[in-house]
Write a protein that holds these residues in place. Structure first.
Motif, PDB file in Angstrom:
ATOM      1  N   ALA A  24      75.316 -10.002  78.977  1.00 38.86           N
ATOM      2  CA  ALA A  24      73.981 -10.453  79.573  1.00 38.86           C
ATOM      3  C   ALA A  24      72.937 -10.796  78.966  1.00 38.86           C
ATOM      4  O   ALA A  24      71.705 -11.030  79.381  1.00 38.86           O
ATOM      5  N   PRO A  39      72.418 -14.668  86.075  1.00 35.66           N
ATOM      6  CA  PRO A  39      72.972 -16.104  86.517  1.00 35.66           C
ATOM      7  C   PRO A  39      72.769 -16.765  87.828  1.00 35.66           C
ATOM      8  O   PRO A  39      72.858 -17.978  88.134  1.00 35.66           O
ATOM      9  N   ASP A  40      72.886 -15.712  88.983  1.00 33.86           N
ATOM     10  CA  ASP A  40      72.629 -16.236  90.389  1.00 33.86           C
ATOM     11  C   ASP A  40      70.999 -15.960  90.858  1.00 33.86           C
ATOM     12  O   ASP A  40      71.053 -16.027  92.117  1.00 33.86           O
ATOM     13  N   GLN A  84      78.319  -6.384  89.150  1.00 33.98           N
ATOM     14  CA  GLN A  84      78.625  -6.139  87.712  1.00 33.98           C
ATOM     15  C   GLN A  84      77.417  -5.799  86.976  1.00 33.98           C
ATOM     16  O   GLN A  84      76.304  -6.427  87.226  1.00 33.98           O
ATOM     17  N   THR A  86      74.597  -5.592  84.257  1.00 31.36           N
ATOM     18  CA  THR A  86      74.052  -6.424  83.247  1.00 31.36           C
ATOM     19  C   THR A  86      73.191  -5.989  82.024  1.00 31.36           C
ATOM     20  O   THR A  86      72.911  -6.250  81.094  1.00 31.36           O
ATOM     21  N   ASN A 141      74.562  -7.930  88.252  1.00 31.08           N
ATOM     22  CA  ASN A 141      74.860  -9.250  88.742  1.00 31.08           C
ATOM     23  C   ASN A 141      76.046  -9.311  90.080  1.00 31.08           C
ATOM     24  O   ASN A 141      77.027  -8.760  89.634  1.00 31.08           O
ATOM     25  N   ASP A 143      76.937 -12.496  91.065  1.00 28.85           N
ATOM     26  CA  ASP A 143      77.757 -13.711  90.921  1.00 28.85           C
ATOM     27  C   ASP A 143      77.795 -14.522  92.114  1.00 28.85           C
ATOM     28  O   ASP A 143      78.636 -15.128  92.463  1.00 28.85           O
ATOM     29  N   GLY A 144      76.552 -14.745  92.844  1.00 32.13           N
ATOM     30  CA  GLY A 144      76.452 -15.564  94.111  1.00 32.13           C
ATOM     31  C   GLY A 144      77.005 -14.784  95.202  1.00 32.13           C
ATOM     32  O   GLY A 144      76.903 -15.446  96.371  1.00 32.13           O
ATOM     33  N   GLN A 218      85.243  -7.744  96.708  1.00 35.82           N
ATOM     34  CA  GLN A 218      86.144  -8.766  96.850  1.00 35.82           C
ATOM     35  C   GLN A 218      87.258  -8.733  97.915  1.00 35.82           C
ATOM     36  O   GLN A 218      87.560  -9.773  98.393  1.00 35.82           O
TER      37      GLN A 218
END
Ligand SMILES: Nc1ncnc2c1ncn2[C@@H]1O[C@H](COP(=O)(O)OP(=O)(O)OP(=O)(O)O)[C@@H](O)[C@H]1O
Ligand SMILES: Cc1ncc(C[n+]2csc(CCOP(=O)(O)O)c2C)c(N)n1
Ligand SMILES: [Mg+2]
Length: 334
Positions: A24, A39-40, A84, A86, A141, A143-144, A218
C-alpha cells in the motif's frame, strides 16, 4: 558509538535505506509525508507508545525486542478492528548516551514484524528524550467491509480468544524474580524451563495472532479487541460498549491456566492473576453470534448474558476483583 556522535541525518541513514515497503506504500520515507493507498476511501488508524522503565527495561529487553513489541501492539490494534495493516509510522526519542546499535536493533525489530505482516514502515520522527520513548501509528484497510467494534456484542454471543493469556504476565514475573535471559532459566526445575522460556519471549516481544483479526471479521465476529490490559478489564470494555454482561467458564479457562500453574507456584505468583488480569499478550478477544463456526485458533471461553447490567461473571459468581493494568490507577478494576 553513541547517538550524540552522529547528526540526525547520519543516524537516519543508519536504518532508513533498509526499511520494508508494503504494497500500500506508494511513497515511503524521505519526503515531508509518505503516500499510502486507501482503496476503500476510509482507513482505520491507531497509535501506541512505549516508555522506558514503565513499559520496558533496557536491562531486560534488547532494542530488537522492543521494536518487535512496538510493531506487534500496533498491528494487534489494527487486527482487532478486522483490518489489514497498510502503513506504520514510528517516532523515537532517545537519550544522547544511547548506543547507535540500540537504534539499529530497534528498527530491525520493527522491520521484521512489518515484513511478516506485509506492511511498510512509511516514516517517523527522531528526537532527544531523558529516557527512550517510542511510539507508532498504524493505518489499516478494511476492503470495504465494516470494522468489528467493541460495541457489537449481544446476549447469547459466544466469547472466544485467539492467542495466549497470562504468558506475558508470567514473563514479567520471571524478569522481576531475576530470570531475565534464557540462560537464567537453567536454575529452574527442568519441567518449567520450556513454559518459562515461552513466557519470557512473549513478554519481551509479544506474538499476537495477527491474521486472526481479519478471519474473525470474515467469520462474522460481533465485537473484538486485543487484550492489552488483562482479560477481565478488556472484556469489561466490550461489556460496557455493548451493554451486555459476560460469563466466563472456568473449565474453558483451564486451557490457559494449567500450563502456567506450576511456574506460578514456583514463583509464588497467582496464576489466576496472570491469566485473568495480565496484559500485553495482545490476543484477539471476540464475540460471535451463537451458531457461527469459530475460525481456527479461537477458543471458546464464555458467553454474553442478558441481566440488564454490564457485569462480569466467572461461572455463576461475580468475577474476582483481580487487578487489571492501569498506568495511573493500579489498585482496582475500573
Ligand atoms: N491522548 C489521547 N488523545 C485522544 N484519544 C486517546 C488518547 N489516549 C487514548 N485515546 C483513545 O482512548 C481509547 C482507549 O485507549 P487505550 O490506549 O486504552 O486503547 P486500547 O486499544 O484499549 O489499549 P492499547 O493502547 O493497550 O492497545 C482509544 O480509542 C484511544 O484512541
Ligand atoms: C518494565 C515493565 N514493567 C511493567 C510492565 C507491564 N505493563 C506495562 S504497560 C502494560 C499494559 C499495556 O499498556 P498499554 O495499555 O499502554 O498498551 C503492562 C502489563 C512492562 N511491560 N514492563
Ligand atoms: Mg487495543
Amino acid at each position: 558509538m553513541l547517538v550524540s556522535e552522529l547528526s540526525e541525518a547520519e543516524l537516519l541513514n543508519c536504518f532508513v535505506p533498509d526499511l520494508p515497503a508494503g504494497q500500500a506504500q506508494l511513497i515511503g520515507p524521505g519526503d515531508d509525508c509518505a503516500l499510502i493507498a486507501a482503496p476503500d476511501a476510509r482507513f482505520v488508524t491507531s497509535t501506541d507508545m512505549l516508555v522506558e522503565n514503565l513499559d520496558f527495561r533496557r536491562d531486560w529487553s534488547t532494542g530488537f525486542e522492543v521494536g518487535q513489541r512496538l510493531a506487534a501492539q500496533n498491528l494487534a490494534d489494527c487486527a482487532a478492528m478486522g483490518a489489514q495493516p497498510t502503513s506504520l509510522l514510528v517516532c523515537l526519542g532517545v537519550p544522547r548516551d544511547l548506543e547507535v546499535q540500540w537504534v539499529k536493533d530497534f528498527t530491525a525489530g520493527i522491520s521484521l514484524r512489518c515484513r511478516e505482516a506485509g506492511v511498510g514502515l512509511a516514516g517517523g520522527d527522531l528526537s532527544g528524550a531523558p529516557v527512550i520513548v517510542a511510539s507508532a501509528t498504524i493505518t489499516g484497510n478494511l476492503d470495504g467491509a465494516e470494522p468489528v467494534l467493541r460495541s457489537g456484542a449481544s446476549a447469547g454471543d459466544i466469547i472466544a480468544l485467539a492467542g495466549t493469556l497470562g504468558r506475558s504476565a508470567a514473563g514479567l514475573s520471571l524478569c522481576e524474580a531475576g530470570y531475565i535471559q534464557t540462560e537464567d532459566l537453567y536454575t529452574l526445575p527442568e519441567s518449567l524451563r520450556a513454559i518459562a522460556a515461552d513466557s519470557l519471549r512473549i513478554f519481551k516481544a509479544a506474538e499476537p495472532p495477527l491474521t486472526a483479526g481479519v478471519e474473525a471479521r470474515q467469520a462474522g465476529a460481533s465485537a473484538m479487541l486485543d487484550v492489552s490490559d488483562g482479560l477481565l478489564r478488556d472484556l469489561e470494555r466490550i461489556c460496557q460498549a455493548s451493554e451486555t454482561s459476560a460469563r466466563l467458564d472456568s473449565v474453558l479457562l483451564k486451557h490457559y491456566i494449567e500450563p502456567l500453574t506450576k511456574l506460578a507456584a514456583w514463583l509464588n505468583a497467582d496464576v489466576r492473576q496472570w491469566v485473568l488480569a495480565g496484559g500485553e499478550d495482545h490476543g484477539m478477544l471476540a464475540t460471535f453470534p451463537l451458531g457461527v463456526p469459530l475460525p481456527k485458533r479461537f477458543h471458546r471461553i464464555g458467553e454474553c448474558v442478558e441481566d440488564g447490567k454490564t457485569e462480569l461473571y466467572l461461572d455463576k459468581m461475580p468475577a474476582p476483583a483481580v487487578l487489571g493494568w492501569d498506568h495511573f490507577r493500579k489498585e482496582t478494576r475500573e
